[in-house]
Design an enzyme around this catalytic site. Structure first.
Site, PDB file in Angstrom:
ATOM      1  N   ARG A 215      14.744  -7.904  31.355  1.00 35.05           N
ATOM      2  CA  ARG A 215      13.183  -8.140  31.310  1.00 35.05           C
ATOM      3  C   ARG A 215      12.383  -6.948  31.496  1.00 35.05           C
ATOM      4  O   ARG A 215      11.522  -6.713  30.648  1.00 35.05           O
ATOM      5  CB  ARG A 215      13.001  -9.088  32.665  1.00 35.05           C
ATOM      6  CG  ARG A 215      13.701 -10.489  32.627  1.00 35.05           C
ATOM      7  CD  ARG A 215      13.884 -11.219  34.021  1.00 35.05           C
ATOM      8  NE  ARG A 215      12.244 -11.522  34.252  1.00 35.05           N
ATOM      9  CZ  ARG A 215      12.185 -12.159  35.604  1.00 35.05           C
ATOM     10  NH1 ARG A 215      13.144 -12.324  36.520  1.00 35.05           N
ATOM     11  NH2 ARG A 215      10.873 -12.384  35.941  1.00 35.05           N
TER      12      ARG A 215
ATOM     13  N   THR B   8      17.217 -17.638  35.285  1.00 35.19           N
ATOM     14  CA  THR B   8      17.976 -16.930  34.096  1.00 35.19           C
ATOM     15  C   THR B   8      19.182 -17.943  34.067  1.00 35.19           C
ATOM     16  O   THR B   8      19.896 -18.237  35.214  1.00 35.19           O
ATOM     17  CB  THR B   8      18.282 -15.636  34.140  1.00 35.19           C
ATOM     18  OG1 THR B   8      17.095 -14.856  34.177  1.00 35.19           O
ATOM     19  CG2 THR B   8      19.395 -15.295  33.248  1.00 35.19           C
TER      20      THR B   8
ATOM     21  N   LEU C 197      22.467 -13.712  38.562  1.00 32.77           N
ATOM     22  CA  LEU C 197      21.396 -13.843  37.680  1.00 32.77           C
ATOM     23  C   LEU C 197      20.055 -14.388  38.486  1.00 32.77           C
ATOM     24  O   LEU C 197      20.084 -14.905  39.541  1.00 32.77           O
ATOM     25  CB  LEU C 197      22.056 -14.980  36.877  1.00 32.77           C
ATOM     26  CG  LEU C 197      23.219 -14.807  36.099  1.00 32.77           C
ATOM     27  CD1 LEU C 197      23.487 -16.031  35.385  1.00 32.77           C
ATOM     28  CD2 LEU C 197      23.189 -13.578  35.079  1.00 32.77           C
ATOM     29  N   ASP C 198      18.995 -13.807  37.907  1.00 36.76           N
ATOM     30  CA  ASP C 198      17.612 -14.442  38.318  1.00 36.76           C
ATOM     31  C   ASP C 198      17.670 -15.707  38.459  1.00 36.76           C
ATOM     32  O   ASP C 198      18.593 -16.619  37.919  1.00 36.76           O
ATOM     33  CB  ASP C 198      16.644 -13.815  37.628  1.00 36.76           C
ATOM     34  CG  ASP C 198      16.500 -12.459  37.682  1.00 36.76           C
ATOM     35  OD1 ASP C 198      16.904 -11.691  38.451  1.00 36.76           O
ATOM     36  OD2 ASP C 198      15.975 -11.746  36.424  1.00 36.76           O
ATOM     37  N   LYS C 199      17.049 -16.542  39.390  1.00 38.04           N
ATOM     38  CA  LYS C 199      16.641 -17.832  39.718  1.00 38.04           C
ATOM     39  C   LYS C 199      16.601 -18.520  38.131  1.00 38.04           C
ATOM     40  O   LYS C 199      17.134 -19.704  38.217  1.00 38.04           O
ATOM     41  CB  LYS C 199      15.349 -17.952  40.496  1.00 38.04           C
ATOM     42  CG  LYS C 199      15.195 -19.447  40.662  1.00 38.04           C
ATOM     43  CD  LYS C 199      14.022 -19.833  41.517  1.00 38.04           C
ATOM     44  CE  LYS C 199      13.701 -21.239  41.848  1.00 38.04           C
ATOM     45  NZ  LYS C 199      12.597 -21.457  42.474  1.00 38.04           N
TER      46      LYS C 199
END
Length: 319
Positions: free
Chosen positions: A250, A155, A151-153
């Site tokens: 996104r 998220t 997961l993105d930082k």
């Protein structure tokens, strides 16, 4: 296939090399110590050599010296080159892990905002990988410490980690075969009409290389979405990932004119409502257990900041 799912070995890089040694020649006499060192060790910048002098990592005839001191020639130099940040990235760190499930095969984590999943440029420590190595030291023998998707930082939400190489291989195959259900809650700008899907290839942005984009030469990507709730200026969506491209939700939502609230990369600058990160949460994860084959599922409630944001929004007026 997501590049993060490619096969590869996880091998901790060796730490600092043996000290570098040299003797200053008479031709260097009269120079400042840092100037002389820059000539003897041209592979290092003068500013870096000055920092190492100040830190005591460079010894002259076995003693610490100041950068401004003059040399006379013949001095014996020992440089203890510290390891690069990336060389110490794969080290255990005592970082709290919000674990929602763990057995002999997998760990399911409810990742908080701000936690980077895997070490990389600018984030060589303090990552989920570092925390996993502290929690389960045997993961040092598994590629990427068992991480199979990220997961993105900023998220939040659920992700699964394998505890053995065999389980990791099984999970990667499940992801590639679209046999893992991953559902996200996403707050998007604008009024989204209803159910839909975005099937558009994603690749590196042709100009802004730090971004991803919908590009014809990209890798296949599919996101399904439906409206959970509408607000005056945005829509809460339930998104299902069928592929796992970088920044997929996104990029896909931005491509149809509904970027995520708070997304500083793909979103609308200064557009209300304000939020300090992209409003995206991995709320549901389901798969067949890689050892038993029994279906399992986990759910994660919205984190407090996301829930507070929704509570502050005005609901859409209905006729």
């Amino acid at each position: 296939m997501d590049p993060f799912l490619r096969s590869g070995d996880y091998t901790p890089i060796a730490s600092a090399a043996a000290p570098r040694q040299a003797t200053l020649t008479d031709e260097l006499a009269g120079l400042r110590l840092d100037q002389a060192l820059a000539r003897v060790f041209p592979e290092f910048s003068r500013s870096r050599l000055q920092q190492w002098l100040a830190a005591g990592l460079i010894l002259v005839d076995g003693a610490r010296r100041e950068a401004r001191e003059k040399v006379i020639g013949g001095e014996r130099i020992e440089v203890m080159v510290p390891p690069l940040a990336e060389e110490t990235a794969f080290a255990p760190e005592d970082i709290p892990l919000p674990i929602v499930f763990e057995d002999e095969a997998v760990i399911v984590i409810d990742k908080p905002a701000g936690l980077v999943v895997h070490p990389g440029s600018g984030n060589w420590s303090g990552t989920l990988l570092n925390a996993l190595l502290q929690h389960a030291p045997q993961l040092a023998g598994v590629p990427r410490a068992g991480i199979v998707h990220r997961l993105d930082k900023d998220t939040t939400g659920l992700l699964v980690v394998a505890k053995t190489l065999e389980v990791q291989t099984a999970l990667v195959r499940m992801l590639q075969g679209r046999k893992v259900t991953r559902i996200y809650l996403a707050l998007a700008h604008g009024r989204v009409a209803g159910m839909g899907r975005v099937e558009a290839p994603i690749g590196r942005h042709p100009v802004q290389r730090v971004k991803m984009a919908v590009v014809s030469q990209g890798k296949p990507a599919l996101t399904e979405y439906s409206v959970e709730r509408r607000y005056a200026q945005c829509s809460l969506l339930r998104c299902r990932l069928h592929t796992g491209r970088t920044h997929q939700i996104r990029v896909h939502l931005a491509s149809i004119g509904h970027p995520l609230v708070g997304d500083s990369v793909y979103g609308r600058r200064n557009a209300p409502p304000e939020f300090h990160r992209q409003a995206l949460h991995a709320t549901h994860l389901a798969l067949e257990h890689p050892l038993s084959g029994v279906p399992q599922a986990w759910n994660s409630p919205l984190p407090p900041d996301f829930a507070t944001l929704l509570a502050q929004l005005e609901p859409e007026e209905t006729a």
